[in-house]
Design an enzyme around this catalytic site. Sequence first.
Site, PDB file in Angstrom:
ATOM      1  N   LYS A  52       0.844  -1.209   0.000  1.00 57.48           N
ATOM      2  CA  LYS A  52       0.000   0.000   0.000  1.00 57.48           C
ATOM      3  C   LYS A  52       0.874   1.252   0.000  1.00 57.48           C
ATOM      4  O   LYS A  52       0.610   2.208  -0.716  1.00 57.48           O
ATOM      5  CB  LYS A  52      -0.956  -0.023   1.207  1.00 57.48           C
ATOM      6  N   GLN A  96      -4.756  -1.392   9.439  1.00 63.36           N
ATOM      7  CA  GLN A  96      -4.660  -2.717   8.829  1.00 63.36           C
ATOM      8  C   GLN A  96      -5.292  -3.770   9.734  1.00 63.36           C
ATOM      9  O   GLN A  96      -5.024  -3.809  10.935  1.00 63.36           O
ATOM     10  CB  GLN A  96      -3.176  -3.044   8.541  1.00 63.36           C
ATOM     11  N   ASP A 119     -10.954   2.910   3.618  1.00 63.81           N
ATOM     12  CA  ASP A 119     -11.319   1.496   3.460  1.00 63.81           C
ATOM     13  C   ASP A 119     -12.825   1.335   3.236  1.00 63.81           C
ATOM     14  O   ASP A 119     -13.291   0.277   2.849  1.00 63.81           O
ATOM     15  CB  ASP A 119     -10.946   0.711   4.727  1.00 63.81           C
TER      16      ASP A 119
HETATM   17  N1  GUN Z   1      -6.927  -6.748   5.913  1.00 65.04           N
HETATM   18  C1  GUN Z   1      -7.281  -7.525   4.864  1.00 65.04           C
HETATM   19  N2  GUN Z   1      -7.859  -6.776   3.905  1.00 65.04           N
HETATM   20  C2  GUN Z   1      -7.877  -5.508   4.365  1.00 65.04           C
HETATM   21  C3  GUN Z   1      -8.345  -4.278   3.823  1.00 65.04           C
HETATM   22  O1  GUN Z   1      -8.892  -4.193   2.716  1.00 65.04           O
HETATM   23  N3  GUN Z   1      -8.179  -3.185   4.611  1.00 65.04           N
HETATM   24  C4  GUN Z   1      -7.601  -3.246   5.840  1.00 65.04           C
HETATM   25  N4  GUN Z   1      -7.494  -2.112   6.529  1.00 65.04           N
HETATM   26  N5  GUN Z   1      -7.163  -4.376   6.366  1.00 65.04           N
HETATM   27  C5  GUN Z   1      -7.291  -5.490   5.627  1.00 65.04           C
END
Ligand code: GUN
Length: 280
Positions: A52, A96, A119
């Site tokens: 990311k 996350q 998100d």
């Molecule tokens: N963990 C697995 N997928 C995601 C996601 O799309 N966003 C976040 N913040 N954590 C995750």
Amino acid sequence: MTKIIDGKRISAEIKDELREQAMKFKERGIEATLAVVQVGLDPASSIYVRNKKKACEYVGIRSLSYELAEETTEEELLSLIEKLNKDNAVSGILVQLPLPAHICEKHILDAISPAKDVDCFHPENVGKMCLGEPGFLPCTPAGVVELLKREGIEIAGKECVVIGRSNIVGKPASMMMLRENATVTIAHSRTKDLREVTKRADILIVAVGKPLMIDDSYVKEGAVVIDVGIHRNAENKVCGDVDYDKVAPKCSAITPVPGGVGPMTIAMLMRNCLSTIIDK
Ligand code: GUN
């Protein structure tokens, strides 16, 4: 001939489009800033977070890292989120998941300001998405819809079956397909005669979280199959929820794992991050 939907290529195209947009904003002195919070050292999370941040750098989004110890308390995490919510220099916040077991995920996600919730996990943003109001879209489901659109696959009027009802993928993916005028069925672990249901699908979206569970016996001839799963098999090779080798010959189009939905999730996150300076 089965079309292999190349999520890597499509996500690269999207990131290039976003990079152009970001550059134009930068010329006017406007920059998006994403705060990325990770609690603990889950290896998979560390890889996702690194990817990311790499994507942010490519697109031209500033990223701030908060790497917190596993023992961080819920109160400490909430107070960091409060600080980031108030900080005008931060336009997006991403915590996350998964979080350590002693921290309540819902308390944390609900504390993120809806205006910075890139998100699209906050109930206010989920509600807006369900109502079809403008705002953030959840990254993985938005990536699925974007893949279908950019491949020229018609959605309106099609039978779409989503396997999986998680808050992150299954539920929002079914809502987004409904927004695109598909006829949507959500199947899950308690669905009776799962094959009967999935064999109705013109578009089958698989988000069950079980490696290689879906073989050709679940798929109608000529269907489009989108595999949201990502796992490592016994030989440490990356695989999805779909048994690709068995399913691919039967369908008209399919996403591979890796290189299908995964890269699209990050591209859609970048789109949400940039929208924090464009829409607001
Ligand atoms: N963990 C697995 N997928 C995601 C996601 O799309 N966003 C976040 N913040 N954590 C995750």
